[in-house]
Design a protein around this motif. Structure first.
Motif, PDB file in Angstrom:
ATOM      1  N   ALA A  72     -33.430  47.514  66.501  1.00 25.24           N
ATOM      2  CA  ALA A  72     -33.968  46.776  67.653  1.00 25.24           C
ATOM      3  C   ALA A  72     -34.569  47.387  68.806  1.00 25.24           C
ATOM      4  O   ALA A  72     -35.309  46.982  69.435  1.00 25.24           O
ATOM      5  N   VAL A 102     -38.264  48.546  67.747  1.00 26.88           N
ATOM      6  CA  VAL A 102     -39.354  47.293  67.908  1.00 26.88           C
ATOM      7  C   VAL A 102     -39.709  46.688  69.157  1.00 26.88           C
ATOM      8  O   VAL A 102     -40.640  46.234  69.694  1.00 26.88           O
ATOM      9  N   LYS A 103     -38.341  46.746  70.160  1.00 28.48           N
ATOM     10  CA  LYS A 103     -38.658  46.374  71.527  1.00 28.48           C
ATOM     11  C   LYS A 103     -39.478  47.395  72.226  1.00 28.48           C
ATOM     12  O   LYS A 103     -40.333  46.735  72.795  1.00 28.48           O
ATOM     13  N   CYS A 121     -43.112  47.046  70.964  1.00 24.94           N
ATOM     14  CA  CYS A 121     -43.625  45.592  71.032  1.00 24.94           C
ATOM     15  C   CYS A 121     -44.167  45.080  70.068  1.00 24.94           C
ATOM     16  O   CYS A 121     -45.133  44.510  69.801  1.00 24.94           O
ATOM     17  N   ILE A 122     -43.095  45.240  68.891  1.00 24.72           N
ATOM     18  CA  ILE A 122     -43.483  44.463  67.741  1.00 24.72           C
ATOM     19  C   ILE A 122     -42.128  43.582  67.325  1.00 24.72           C
ATOM     20  O   ILE A 122     -41.041  43.885  67.615  1.00 24.72           O
ATOM     21  N   ALA A 123     -42.444  42.636  66.232  1.00 29.81           N
ATOM     22  CA  ALA A 123     -41.399  41.908  65.587  1.00 29.81           C
ATOM     23  C   ALA A 123     -40.523  43.001  64.651  1.00 29.81           C
ATOM     24  O   ALA A 123     -41.020  43.794  64.133  1.00 29.81           O
ATOM     25  N   ARG A 124     -39.347  42.467  64.636  1.00 29.83           N
ATOM     26  CA  ARG A 124     -38.315  43.236  63.949  1.00 29.83           C
ATOM     27  C   ARG A 124     -38.921  43.391  62.270  1.00 29.83           C
ATOM     28  O   ARG A 124     -38.822  44.487  61.604  1.00 29.83           O
ATOM     29  N   GLY A 125     -39.623  41.905  61.800  1.00 28.27           N
ATOM     30  CA  GLY A 125     -39.921  42.054  60.415  1.00 28.27           C
ATOM     31  C   GLY A 125     -40.972  42.947  60.245  1.00 28.27           C
ATOM     32  O   GLY A 125     -41.231  43.446  59.240  1.00 28.27           O
ATOM     33  N   SER A 126     -41.965  43.184  61.295  1.00 29.33           N
ATOM     34  CA  SER A 126     -42.900  44.073  61.013  1.00 29.33           C
ATOM     35  C   SER A 126     -42.353  45.463  60.785  1.00 29.33           C
ATOM     36  O   SER A 126     -43.051  46.306  60.111  1.00 29.33           O
TER      37      SER A 126
END
Length: 205
Positions: A36, A39-40, A43-48
């Motif tokens: 978490a 990705v924060k 600046c990407i989505a967790r799924g990415s």
């Protein structure tokens, strides 16, 4: 190993993700690191994240092995500069690894890795100097070593000398960070132990 989608990313996005992961692994050891947070920061989505890596361990060992790989070439260069003297070369490399890591995240990343050692982590670190018995890197190191000053009869014995000095180097890195030794104290102890090995391994002139 990252998925092909990671390598297909634009260089800037790849760089941002690597920096974000390194920052998180510098903050906490692998077991406590958070996807978490990565990705924060990136600046990407967790799924990415899972499109690029299998899991956080995949990302972690990619980073660790990339940093080790970058230093492999430096060690080969130092070995050449020291005319094949394995102990002088590994002593100089130890000094440079402590003194020449100005980036705080990179230094803390190494520290966390060494303070939560697993067999896989140890293998990554020791590959910096020894590779493996049949690797091209190992053959290059063996060929560069000045065997005239060593008490050895063949390359097999050279390989085990490399393993001995590598084991001492790895243990000293762990003790440096776990014992909170200053860089100067750690280097002094390492030099003393390398000199003891050199006196025992080298032919008397």
């Amino acid at each position: 190993m990252p998925k092909q989608t990671f390598f297909n990313l634009p260089e800037s996005k790849r760089y941002n993700l690597i920096v974000a992961a390194e920052k998180e692994f510098a903050r906490a050891p692998l077991s406590e690191a958070s996807i978490a947070n990565i990705v924060k920061e990136a600046c990407i989505a967790r799924g990415s994240f899972y499109q690029y890596f299998e899991d956080k361990e995949d990302a972690y060992f990619f980073l660790l092995n990339q940093q080790i790989k970058e230093r492999n070439a430096r060690f080969i260069s130092i070995l050449k500069e020291n005319n094949g003297d394995i102990i002088d070369a590994i002593t100089e490399m130890y000094h440079k690894l402590l003194i020449e890591i100005p980036d705080e995240n990179e230094r803390d990343f190494f520290k966390n890795a060494l303070l939560s050692v697993t067999h896989k982590v140890e293998n990554s670190f020791t590959s910096l100097f020894e590779g493996n018995h049949s690797s091209e890197q190992m053959r290059e190191v063996t060929n560069l070593i000045n065997k005239e000053c060593l008490n050895v009869s063949d390359d097999k014995e050279v390989f085990h000398i490399i393993k001995i000095v590598t084991a001492v180097a790895f243990r000293n890195f762990v003790e440096k960070f776990s014992g909170e030794l200053s860089d100067e104290e750690a280097i002094e102890i390492f030099r003393m132990e390398m000199n003891l090995l050199k006196n025992g391994l080298y032919k008397k002139k």
